[in-house]
Design a protein around this motif. Structure first.
Motif, PDB file in Angstrom:
ATOM      1  N   LYS A 174      -9.127   4.650  -2.369  1.00 22.78           N
ATOM      2  CA  LYS A 174      -9.063   3.757  -3.527  1.00 22.78           C
ATOM      3  C   LYS A 174      -7.762   3.935  -4.295  1.00 22.78           C
ATOM      4  O   LYS A 174      -7.221   5.034  -4.377  1.00 22.78           O
ATOM      5  CB  LYS A 174     -10.191   4.081  -4.514  1.00 22.78           C
ATOM      6  N   GLU A 175      -7.343   2.841  -4.898  1.00 25.65           N
ATOM      7  CA  GLU A 175      -6.303   2.898  -5.920  1.00 25.65           C
ATOM      8  C   GLU A 175      -7.012   3.214  -7.236  1.00 25.65           C
ATOM      9  O   GLU A 175      -8.210   2.938  -7.384  1.00 25.65           O
ATOM     10  CB  GLU A 175      -5.592   1.550  -6.027  1.00 25.65           C
ATOM     11  N   SER A 176      -6.320   3.748  -8.208  1.00 24.58           N
ATOM     12  CA  SER A 176      -6.964   4.100  -9.479  1.00 24.58           C
ATOM     13  C   SER A 176      -7.602   2.886 -10.155  1.00 24.58           C
ATOM     14  O   SER A 176      -8.622   3.015 -10.827  1.00 24.58           O
ATOM     15  CB  SER A 176      -5.976   4.782 -10.419  1.00 24.58           C
ATOM     16  N   SER A 177      -7.046   1.708  -9.950  1.00 19.06           N
ATOM     17  CA  SER A 177      -7.616   0.501 -10.555  1.00 19.06           C
ATOM     18  C   SER A 177      -8.966   0.137  -9.946  1.00 19.06           C
ATOM     19  O   SER A 177      -9.700  -0.682 -10.501  1.00 19.06           O
ATOM     20  CB  SER A 177      -6.654  -0.677 -10.407  1.00 19.06           C
TER      21      SER A 177
END
Length: 140
Positions: free
Chosen positions: A88-91
């Motif tokens: 995952k990306e932090s967003s």
């Protein structure tokens, strides 16, 4: 409701942080290797915590783009597998609100979640569920 918890897509500054982790505190440089040694079963403790919370509390998933909160009717719909979580990306991290406790729980990097609370008993209410899931909690 979104604005009660968030300001400019971040948790409001009046909230305190309590960290939920696999460990009793920050690892420190000498123990960073433990991050690479986490098993899927250890990682799954976070999903277990969220499942336990969903049995007792109303959970709302946060959508920062829409500036909205949506009631979670099926906790499985917001959970990630270990592999999904690692990519995952932090967003894309999961952020939930527990309205009854006036707190936010956010997924973060390095096998950590944060309880954002107002020192109103939320941490004490969540502590038994954290322990039952085999996790630890601490603050700075």
């Amino acid at each position: 409701m979104f604005r009660e918890y968030f300001e400019y897509w971040e948790v409001r500054p009046e909230y305190s942080k309590e960290f939920i982790s696999l460990w009793k505190g920050w690892l420190g440089k000498e123990n960073y290797h433990k991050l690479d040694e986490v098993t899927e079963n250890e990682w799954a403790r976070f999903n277990e915590l969220l499942r336990r919370l969903a049995e007792v509390f109303v959970l709302e998933v946060v959508n920062c783009e829409k500036q909205s909160l949506e009631r979670v009717s099926d906790i499985e719909s917001v959970l990630s597998t270990c592999e999904e979580s690692m990519n995952k990306e932090s967003s894309e991290f999961t952020t939930l609100v527990i309205p009854d406790l006036e707190c936010v729980i956010s997924e973060e990097w390095d096998y950590t979640y944060i309880i954002w609370h107002k020192n109103n008993g939320a941490v004490e209410a969540l502590a038994p569920y954290i322990k039952a899931a085999g996790l630890e909690h601490f603050h700075d």
